[in-house]
Motif scaffolding. Structure first.
Motif, mmCIF file in Angstrom:
data_model
loop_
_atom_site.group_PDB
_atom_site.id
_atom_site.type_symbol
_atom_site.label_atom_id
_atom_site.label_comp_id
_atom_site.label_asym_id
_atom_site.label_seq_id
_atom_site.Cartn_x
_atom_site.Cartn_y
_atom_site.Cartn_z
ATOM 1 N N ALA A 1 47.734 55.125 50.336
ATOM 2 C CA ALA A 1 46.463 55.131 49.597
ATOM 3 C C ALA A 1 45.330 55.504 50.541
ATOM 4 C CB ALA A 1 46.199 53.759 48.989
ATOM 5 N N GLU A 2 44.544 56.495 50.170
ATOM 6 C CA GLU A 2 43.408 56.939 50.981
ATOM 7 C C GLU A 2 42.297 57.422 50.058
ATOM 8 O OE1 GLU A 2 41.229 57.294 54.173
ATOM 9 O OE2 GLU A 2 43.313 56.658 54.319
ATOM 10 N N PRO A 3 41.156 56.767 49.995
ATOM 11 C CA PRO A 3 40.743 55.573 50.735
ATOM 12 C C PRO A 3 41.449 54.313 50.216
ATOM 13 C CG PRO A 3 39.078 56.183 49.145
ATOM 14 C CD PRO A 3 40.095 57.258 49.099
ATOM 15 N N LYS A 4 41.227 53.218 50.901
ATOM 16 C CA LYS A 4 41.927 51.980 50.570
ATOM 17 C C LYS A 4 41.401 51.317 49.308
ATOM 18 C CE LYS A 4 44.694 52.085 54.088
ATOM 19 N NZ LYS A 4 46.132 52.339 53.861
ATOM 20 N N LYS A 5 40.170 51.658 48.910
ATOM 21 C CA LYS A 5 39.608 51.047 47.698
ATOM 22 C C LYS A 5 39.206 52.153 46.737
ATOM 23 C CE LYS A 5 38.368 46.498 49.173
ATOM 24 N NZ LYS A 5 39.352 45.745 48.414
ATOM 25 N N ILE A 6 39.960 52.234 45.641
ATOM 26 C CA ILE A 6 39.677 53.185 44.566
ATOM 27 C C ILE A 6 39.753 52.420 43.248
ATOM 28 C CG2 ILE A 6 40.401 55.301 43.397
ATOM 29 C CD1 ILE A 6 41.736 56.169 45.976
ATOM 30 N N ALA A 7 38.706 52.526 42.457
ATOM 31 C CA ALA A 7 38.680 51.780 41.196
ATOM 32 C C ALA A 7 38.304 52.708 40.047
ATOM 33 C CB ALA A 7 37.682 50.630 41.275
ATOM 34 N N THR A 8 38.883 52.455 38.892
ATOM 35 C CA THR A 8 38.514 53.172 37.667
ATOM 36 C C THR A 8 38.943 52.342 36.463
ATOM 37 O OG1 THR A 8 38.545 55.326 36.572
ATOM 38 C CG2 THR A 8 40.641 54.519 37.372
ATOM 39 N N ALA A 9 38.525 52.775 35.271
ATOM 40 C CA ALA A 9 38.835 52.034 34.047
ATOM 41 C C ALA A 9 40.212 52.444 33.535
ATOM 42 C CB ALA A 9 37.779 52.313 32.985
ATOM 43 N N ILE A 10 41.094 51.466 33.325
ATOM 44 C CA ILE A 10 42.444 51.731 32.828
ATOM 45 C C ILE A 10 42.853 50.640 31.852
ATOM 46 C CG2 ILE A 10 43.203 52.941 34.919
ATOM 47 C CD1 ILE A 10 44.667 50.312 35.710
ATOM 48 N N ASN A 11 43.869 50.936 31.065
ATOM 49 C CA ASN A 11 44.573 49.905 30.315
ATOM 50 C C ASN A 11 45.779 49.534 31.172
ATOM 51 O OD1 ASN A 11 46.789 48.914 28.458
ATOM 52 N ND2 ASN A 11 45.098 49.033 26.994
ATOM 53 N N SER A 12 45.756 48.364 31.791
ATOM 54 C CA SER A 12 46.725 48.025 32.844
ATOM 55 C C SER A 12 48.165 48.042 32.331
ATOM 56 C CB SER A 12 46.387 46.664 33.449
ATOM 57 O OG SER A 12 46.348 45.669 32.446
#
Length: 421
Positions: free
Chosen positions: A301-312
């Motif tokens: 994973a690069e970068p270590k913090k990636i966020a977005t809206a998902i239905n988990s």
């Protein structure tokens, strides 16, 4: 029939609005150019008549554009009112096209045919007119053409020729208009048939969902019982091959039922999503697969913090399906590679294996429902061809894309692109 009348009366109003706007632009431009080059324009023969005609055209264009807009915005206009406005505009078009050519030809009707034919073709192509109305308009054309010979001094033989031309023009208008009316009516019939077919398809889709719901409710319970009994038999004797076959078959049947249900659910609108940090979301899924499959799975994973809206739950199903396929179609000594990164404005998740790949002739079928590309895995695992179809639908409901890149005997990579939120 009433539906068609209502449809074409509204369609006629739209044509009036468009044509009157075009006429307004042309006549206004002509007026402006006349003002700019007035000294030269006034030398044109019959300038006064041209100027009066231009004012009439400009005024008529404004009036008809305004009335058509009001009629389209106001749903209270009756069919008769719409028809009256349409007929008035048609007569206006025929009169101004005839008037322009009549003045240009110095009042000699034998030279008015071209411009008048343009008016006739315009009326025939753009408007759906009923038989009685077009007959009346055709008679009007004939009478107008004959009356136009009263003023100019022309030979009797030319008058006879012009009368014949008048009847020919009226006949052309009648034939063209009926021909156009026929095709417009056929187009309307096809539209109605298409609407009916769409309603039938929607009904069948609803019935399909109900049937699959019934299947799930009535088959899951006995399958659960079969699976539980086979597990009890295996507890007593772990080497019982028959019990293992029963357990595996029950598990496979449940997976097929779940896939069928998910295929229906994946067609239902937008998902409810929530913002998630994807490294922490993917890590436990990958850990579970490492533990259960005893396979090497590399996660970068690069970068270590990636966020977005998902239905988990839905995205987890997609990841599970892609990892399952990677394991199914690659040797046990070859690692599975999963990468997470950013690609322009998208979150990019790639699941790559180093397995047998997908032949070129199967690649176009890979995302189709009950795909022809469904193959047995290297360990004999079966597929009904729903997993990738469902995965693609789920990603599309996230407003994303699922892409595939594969080369036979070199491996396959599936790429999930999700919009950043």
């Amino acid at each position: 029939m009433e539906d068609f009348k209502d449809f074409y009366s509204t369609s006629n109003l739209k044509q009036i609005k468009i044509l009157s706007m075009i006429l307004l632009v042309i006549t206004a431009s002509s007026r402006i150019l006349t003002a700019i080059f007035y000294d030269e324009v006034v030398k044109i023969p019959s300038y006064t008549e041209h100027s009066i005609g231009n004012v009439i055209q400009l005024t008529g264009a404004v009036v008809f554009y305004t009335l058509s807009r009001i009629a389209l915005q106001n749903g209270n206009w009756s069919q008769q009112q719409k028809k009256t406005l349409t007929l008035a505009f048609i007569l206006f078009v025929l009169l101004i096209t005839f008037g322009v050519s009549y003045v240009i030809s110095m009042h000699n009707t034998k030279n008015t045919l071209l411009m008048f034919l343009i008016g006739i073709v315009t009326v025939s192509l753009f408007f759906a007119i009923e038989y009685r109305e077009i007959m009346a308009i055709s008679i009007f054309v004939v009478v107008l053409f004959i009356l136009s010979m009263v003023m100019p001094k022309i030979a009797f033989q030319e008058k006879i020729t012009n009368v014949i031309a008048a009847f020919i023009l009226g006949f052309i208008l009648l034939c063209f208009s009926r021909y156009g009316y026929y095709f417009k009516s056929q187009h309307f019939v096809r539209l109605k048939q298409l609407e009916e077919k769409n309603l039938e398809i929607e009904l069948l889709n609803n019935q399909k969902g109900e049937i699959l719901g019934f299947v799930a409710h009535d088959l899951r319970n006995p399958l659960n019982n079969i699976e539980a009994l086979s597990e009890l038999m295996l507890l007593e004797n772990q080497n019982n091959l028959e019990a293992k076959m029963i357990a595996n078959s029950a598990k496979q049947a449940k997976e097929i039922i779940n896939d069928l249900l998910e295929a229906v659910k994946s067609e239902q609108g937008l998902l409810e999503t929530k913002r998630h940090e994807l490294v922490s979301f993917l890590t436990p899924i990958i850990t579970r697969w490492k533990t259960n499959s005893k396979r090497e799975i590399l996660f970068i994973a690069e970068p270590k913090k990636i966020a977005t809206a998902i239905n988990s739950s839905k995205l987890e199903r997609v990841i599970d399906n892609l990892i399952s396929n990677a394991i199914k179609f690659s040797p046990t000594d070859k690692p599975i590679e999963i990468t997470l990164n950013l690609h322009h404005t998208n979150v990019c998740i790639v699941v790559k294996d180093n397995g047998i790949g997908i032949p070129d002739y199967l690649q176009k079928h890979i995302f189709k429902q009950f795909s022809k590309a469904g193959r047995k895995g290297l360990q004999g695992e079966k597929s009904v061809g729903l997993g990738l179809h469902i995965s693609k639908r789920i990603i599309e409901r996230h407003k994303g894309r699922l892409l595939m890149q594969s080369k036979e005997n070199e491996g396959t990579a599936f790429t999930i692109l999700l919009p950043m939120s």
